[in-house]
Enzyme design. Structure first.
Site, PDB file in Angstrom:
ATOM      1  CD  GLU A 177      26.400 -41.745 104.506  1.00  0.00           C
ATOM      2  OE1 GLU A 177      25.312 -41.625 104.231  1.00  0.00           O
ATOM      3  OE2 GLU A 177      26.389 -42.434 105.697  1.00  0.00           O
TER       4      GLU A 177
ATOM      5  CD  GLU B  97      26.530 -39.927 109.690  1.00  0.00           C
ATOM      6  OE1 GLU B  97      25.590 -40.879 109.287  1.00  0.00           O
ATOM      7  OE2 GLU B  97      26.362 -39.091 108.836  1.00  0.00           O
TER       8      GLU B  97
END
Ligand code: BGP
Length: 478
Positions: free
Chosen positions: A185, A378
């Protein structure tokens, strides 16, 4: 094309700082994750800390106050846990290597042999079961020394330090680990700069400029290690990873749709840089408006352009709504992001809007822009679990995962090449944003509460058997 490809990488994901523990063992140095206390329920996340709080935590020998220092004791229990992943039939495990376990201060000249030995044992365990390791180099932590002494990624010297870290790992593991993700991220540097990039606000004059400057250094570092991998270890596949910030316009009102388009275009810039090798017009326009000037060195542009990634990965938990006068609307959250409530969607107890169709939308959106293989790094449901007669009957988690897998299958039938899905938090672990255990994701229950009390016993939930059947049937049996 019906169904999932034969070699689809079904599995699970977690991060070193949320599972390992052993914060001071095996020569590891303190990392930026080790200074976060348990956040107060309902008071939002624990990502923001003052310098005094960081220094106090760094001096604090009472590790029990910092949940990420204990994780779920994976550092000592990894063989048992990996055997459970094997029992579920995992084809892949996405995990991260703690920089502070390999270079305790980050700027040490030589790597820590005990740190390397731990990950060799872990990877050998995975290979024993035929589980493909997918390694994230930087996942919400770095040696605390680099934050305190360099102000994290705002300092360009981190590029060379990160290259040293990655080159040691490539040399040690290139025969065992094929898939590498540089930054988890990477957008976190803008949303949560201490966790994403080790930036300390008291050491930072202009935080807006510093965040994007740090991000530029991370992009250059990612290109540097991608170049190293492609030139020296041509079998390795390097991927980028962002928080998929999926939004819908609140109405068909042109102003709402324009707002949606502009936000979506802007949010794509993180992946744009690592796929196209350049900054988009949207981010350049934002910097212009904000008077942000990024210091770039001669050669940075060429480096970015010539060393782009092999695959695109992202985390997907929820979707959001946006509108022209968004500020007035009731807020909802999706991971690191905040937007408006969607009346058609339910929320988790932590307010994340559950939207399986959004995963199909996101996969199509990402593929139509990047035309690279996609990997869902994820996806998961963090919620309260109740132990009843020694089991957790988590039908709600089975429903969540079933619906998201259904939509992933539809995306494949749309022609989108998804090559893997690693369910986030395949075993209960410490929440990144709140440092809680109560926000449970796992197919495996861990007997530990928010204060670290419990036996740490691992207990299969109902979803454990269900996910095993999904994998054994290659996504047919849902
Ligand atoms: C993502 C992080 C993961 C994980 C996940 C769930 O942002 O990449 O580390 O933590 O979110 O978030 P949380 O643990 O805060 O529920």
């Amino acid at each position: 094309m019906a169904g999932f490809p034969e070699n689809f990488l079904w599995g699970g994901a977690f991060a070193a700082n949320q599972v390992e523990g052993g914060a001071r063992e095996g020569g590891k140095g303190l990392s930026t994750a080790d200074i976060f206390p348990l956040s107060e329920r309902g008071k939002g996340g624990c990502f923001d800390r003052t310098l005094d709080q960081i220094l106090e935590a760094a001096r604090d020998e009472d590790d029990s106050k910092y949940p990420k220092r204990r994780g779920i004791d994976f550092y000592h229990r990894y063989r048992e846990d990996i055997a459970l992943f094997h029992e579920m039939g995992f084809k892949a495990l996405r995990f991260s290597i703690s920089w502070a376990r390999i270079f305790p201060n980050g700027d040490d000249k030589e790597p820590n042999p005990e740190g390397l030995a731990f990950y060799h044992s872990m990877v050998d365990e995975l290979k024993k079961y035929g589980i493909e390791p997918i390694v994230t180099l930087s996942h919400f932590e770095m040696p605390l020394h680099l934050a305190l002494e360099y102000n994290g990624w705002t300092d360009r010297r981190l590029i060379e330090l990160f290259e040293r870290f990655a080159s040691v790992l490539f040399e040690e593991f290139h025969q065992d680990i094929r898939y590498w993700i540089t930054f988890n991220e990477v957008d976190a540097t803008v949303h949560i700069p201490l966790t994403g990039a080790g930036i300390i606000k008291e050491h930072t004059k202009d935080m807006e400029q510093a965040k994007y400057q740090a991000l530029h250094h991370q992009f250059v570092a990612s290109a540097v290690v991608t170049k190293l991998a492609h030139e020296k270890y041509p079998d390795l596949k390097i991927g980028c990873m962002t928080t998929k910030n999926l939004k819908y316009p609140a109405t068909c009102k042109p102003e709402d749709c324009l707002q949606w388009l502009q936000e979506t275009e802007l949010d794509a810039f993180y992946t744009d840089v690592q796929v196209f090798g350049e900054y988009s017009y949207a981010i350049r326009n934002l910097w212009e408006k904000k008077g942000i000037r990024i210091a770039m060195e001669e050669g940075d542009g060429k480096l970015l352009k010539e060393n782009t990634v092999d695959f695109v990965s992202f985390s997907y938990y929820a979707s959001l709504v946006t509108s022209a006068e968004g500020a007035a609307k009731e807020k909802a959250s999706a991971n690191l992001l905040v937007g408006e409530k969607n009346p058609y969607l339910k929320q988790t107890p932590w307010g994340w809007q559950i939207d399986p169709v959004g995963l199909r939308f996101a996969l199509n959106q990402m593929y139509s822009r990047y035309h690279l293989p996609l990997f869902v790094a994820e996806n998961g449901l963090g919620t309260f679990d109740v132990m009843e007669d020694g089991r957790v009957h988590d039908d709600y988690r089975i429903d969540y995962v079933r619906e998201h897998i259904r939509q992933m299958k539809l995306a494949l039938e749309d022609g989108v090449p998804v090559f893997g899905y690693t369910y986030w938090g395949c075993i209960d672990c410490i929440s990144a944003s709140t440092s809680e255990m109560s926000k449970r994701y796992g197919f495996i229950y861990v007997d530990q509460d928010d204060q670290g009390r419990g036996t740490l016993r691992r207990i299969r939930k109902d979803s454990f058997d269900w996910y095993r059947d999904v994998i054994m049937s290659n996504g047919q049996k849902l």
